[in-house]
Design a protein around this motif. Structure first.
Motif, PDB file in Angstrom:
ATOM      1  N   MET A   1      17.632  -0.922  -9.379  1.00 49.96           N
ATOM      2  CA  MET A   1      16.789  -1.585  -8.449  1.00 49.96           C
ATOM      3  C   MET A   1      15.912  -0.803  -9.239  1.00 49.96           C
ATOM      4  SD  MET A   1      16.158   0.559  -5.228  1.00 49.96           S
ATOM      5  CE  MET A   1      13.690   0.466  -4.463  1.00 49.96           C
ATOM      6  N   THR A   2      14.528  -1.511  -9.341  1.00 45.77           N
ATOM      7  CA  THR A   2      13.789  -1.714 -10.353  1.00 45.77           C
ATOM      8  C   THR A   2      12.340  -0.945  -9.056  1.00 45.77           C
ATOM      9  OG1 THR A   2      12.710  -3.728 -10.104  1.00 45.77           O
ATOM     10  CG2 THR A   2      14.022  -3.664 -12.210  1.00 45.77           C
ATOM     11  N   LYS A   3      11.218  -0.447 -10.247  1.00 44.44           N
ATOM     12  CA  LYS A   3      10.015   0.059  -9.227  1.00 44.44           C
ATOM     13  C   LYS A   3       9.482  -0.912  -8.929  1.00 44.44           C
ATOM     14  CE  LYS A   3      10.306   5.942  -9.733  1.00 44.44           C
ATOM     15  NZ  LYS A   3       8.940   6.506 -10.552  1.00 44.44           N
ATOM     16  N   ALA A   4       8.554  -0.250  -7.674  1.00 44.03           N
ATOM     17  CA  ALA A   4       7.654  -1.563  -7.995  1.00 44.03           C
ATOM     18  C   ALA A   4       6.099  -1.327  -8.665  1.00 44.03           C
ATOM     19  CB  ALA A   4       6.497  -1.703  -6.078  1.00 44.03           C
ATOM     20  N   ASN A   5       5.672  -3.019  -9.440  1.00 44.53           N
ATOM     21  CA  ASN A   5       4.870  -2.112 -10.170  1.00 44.53           C
ATOM     22  C   ASN A   5       4.761  -1.413 -11.024  1.00 44.53           C
ATOM     23  OD1 ASN A   5       2.960  -3.298  -8.387  1.00 44.53           O
ATOM     24  ND2 ASN A   5       3.183  -1.829  -7.038  1.00 44.53           N
ATOM     25  N   ALA A   6       6.498  -2.192 -11.965  1.00 48.85           N
ATOM     26  CA  ALA A   6       6.377  -1.807 -13.181  1.00 48.85           C
ATOM     27  C   ALA A   6       5.772  -1.944 -14.377  1.00 48.85           C
ATOM     28  CB  ALA A   6       8.176  -1.710 -13.440  1.00 48.85           C
ATOM     29  N   ASP A   7       5.434  -3.175 -14.416  1.00 46.12           N
ATOM     30  CA  ASP A   7       4.284  -3.551 -15.348  1.00 46.12           C
ATOM     31  C   ASP A   7       3.552  -2.265 -15.180  1.00 46.12           C
ATOM     32  OD1 ASP A   7       4.191  -4.430 -12.630  1.00 46.12           O
ATOM     33  OD2 ASP A   7       2.934  -6.594 -14.037  1.00 46.12           O
ATOM     34  N   ILE A   8       2.226  -2.143 -14.248  1.00 45.79           N
ATOM     35  CA  ILE A   8       1.016  -1.498 -14.364  1.00 45.79           C
ATOM     36  C   ILE A   8       1.856   0.179 -14.874  1.00 45.79           C
ATOM     37  CG2 ILE A   8       0.000  -0.231 -12.469  1.00 45.79           C
ATOM     38  CD1 ILE A   8      -0.223  -2.598 -11.488  1.00 45.79           C
ATOM     39  N   ARG A  35       0.329   5.612  -3.729  1.00 42.74           N
ATOM     40  CA  ARG A  35       0.362   5.393  -3.006  1.00 42.74           C
ATOM     41  C   ARG A  35       0.909   4.022  -3.129  1.00 42.74           C
ATOM     42  NH1 ARG A  35      -3.408   7.631   0.777  1.00 42.74           N
ATOM     43  NH2 ARG A  35      -2.842   9.281  -0.155  1.00 42.74           N
ATOM     44  N   ARG A  36      -0.614   2.973  -3.325  1.00 41.48           N
ATOM     45  CA  ARG A  36      -1.002   2.055  -3.879  1.00 41.48           C
ATOM     46  C   ARG A  36       0.425   0.652  -4.804  1.00 41.48           C
ATOM     47  NH1 ARG A  36      -6.868   1.724  -5.172  1.00 41.48           N
ATOM     48  NH2 ARG A  36      -8.250   2.007  -2.282  1.00 41.48           N
ATOM     49  N   LEU A  37       0.535   2.227  -5.880  1.00 42.38           N
ATOM     50  CA  LEU A  37       2.203   1.606  -6.275  1.00 42.38           C
ATOM     51  C   LEU A  37       3.229   1.582  -5.489  1.00 42.38           C
ATOM     52  CD1 LEU A  37       0.860   2.982  -9.724  1.00 42.38           C
ATOM     53  CD2 LEU A  37       0.407   0.562  -9.031  1.00 42.38           C
ATOM     54  N   ARG A  38       3.536   1.999  -4.992  1.00 44.12           N
ATOM     55  CA  ARG A  38       4.056   1.898  -3.979  1.00 44.12           C
ATOM     56  C   ARG A  38       5.265   0.432  -4.415  1.00 44.12           C
ATOM     57  NH1 ARG A  38       3.782   6.650   0.077  1.00 44.12           N
ATOM     58  NH2 ARG A  38       3.125   8.588  -1.328  1.00 44.12           N
ATOM     59  N   HIS A  39       4.686  -0.141  -3.301  1.00 40.95           N
ATOM     60  CA  HIS A  39       4.667  -1.683  -2.409  1.00 40.95           C
ATOM     61  C   HIS A  39       4.094  -3.001  -3.989  1.00 40.95           C
ATOM     62  CE1 HIS A  39       6.234  -0.472   0.867  1.00 40.95           C
ATOM     63  NE2 HIS A  39       5.461   0.996   0.931  1.00 40.95           N
ATOM     64  N   GLU A  40       4.892  -3.467  -4.011  1.00 38.94           N
ATOM     65  CA  GLU A  40       4.654  -4.857  -4.993  1.00 38.94           C
ATOM     66  C   GLU A  40       2.540  -5.182  -5.060  1.00 38.94           C
ATOM     67  OE1 GLU A  40       5.110  -5.479  -8.608  1.00 38.94           O
ATOM     68  OE2 GLU A  40       6.515  -4.670  -7.947  1.00 38.94           O
ATOM     69  N   LEU A  41       2.227  -5.343  -5.477  1.00 41.14           N
ATOM     70  CA  LEU A  41       0.406  -5.768  -5.374  1.00 41.14           C
ATOM     71  C   LEU A  41       0.535  -7.036  -5.802  1.00 41.14           C
ATOM     72  CD1 LEU A  41      -1.332  -2.563  -7.043  1.00 41.14           C
ATOM     73  CD2 LEU A  41      -0.914  -2.873  -5.312  1.00 41.14           C
ATOM     74  N   PRO A  42      -0.379  -7.413  -4.961  1.00 39.71           N
ATOM     75  CA  PRO A  42      -0.201  -8.936  -5.198  1.00 39.71           C
ATOM     76  C   PRO A  42      -1.085  -8.882  -6.844  1.00 39.71           C
ATOM     77  CG  PRO A  42      -1.610  -8.120  -3.105  1.00 39.71           C
ATOM     78  CD  PRO A  42      -1.104  -6.885  -3.884  1.00 39.71           C
TER      79      PRO A  42
END
Length: 66
Positions: A1-8, A35-42
């Motif tokens: 499982m990869t973390k959300a917003n791995a690129d950022i 907190r914002r980075l917990r879920h994939e951003l638009p």
């Protein structure tokens, strides 16, 4: 499982930019950024983060040169 917003997250790490610096530019607490980075951003929000990181990186490189 990869973390959300791995690129950022990778960009922050690669350019050695602390999260609190991004939070300062956004005018929020660093916990808010996490907190914002917990879920994939638009995509539009991701681009905003990348622009901030790039700007901070450029500022760091100018400071290091002097």
């Amino acid at each position: 499982m990869t973390k959300a917003n791995a690129d950022i997250r990778a960009e922050l790490k690669a350019k050695s930019i602390p999260v609190y610096a991004v939070a300062d530019v956004l005018g929020v607490h660093e916990n808010t950024v996490f907190r914002r980075l917990r879920h994939e951003l638009p995509e539009q929000e991701k681009q905003k983060f990348i622009r901030i990181i790039d700007g901070l990186s450029q500022q760091n490189s100018i400071t290091e040169e002097n």
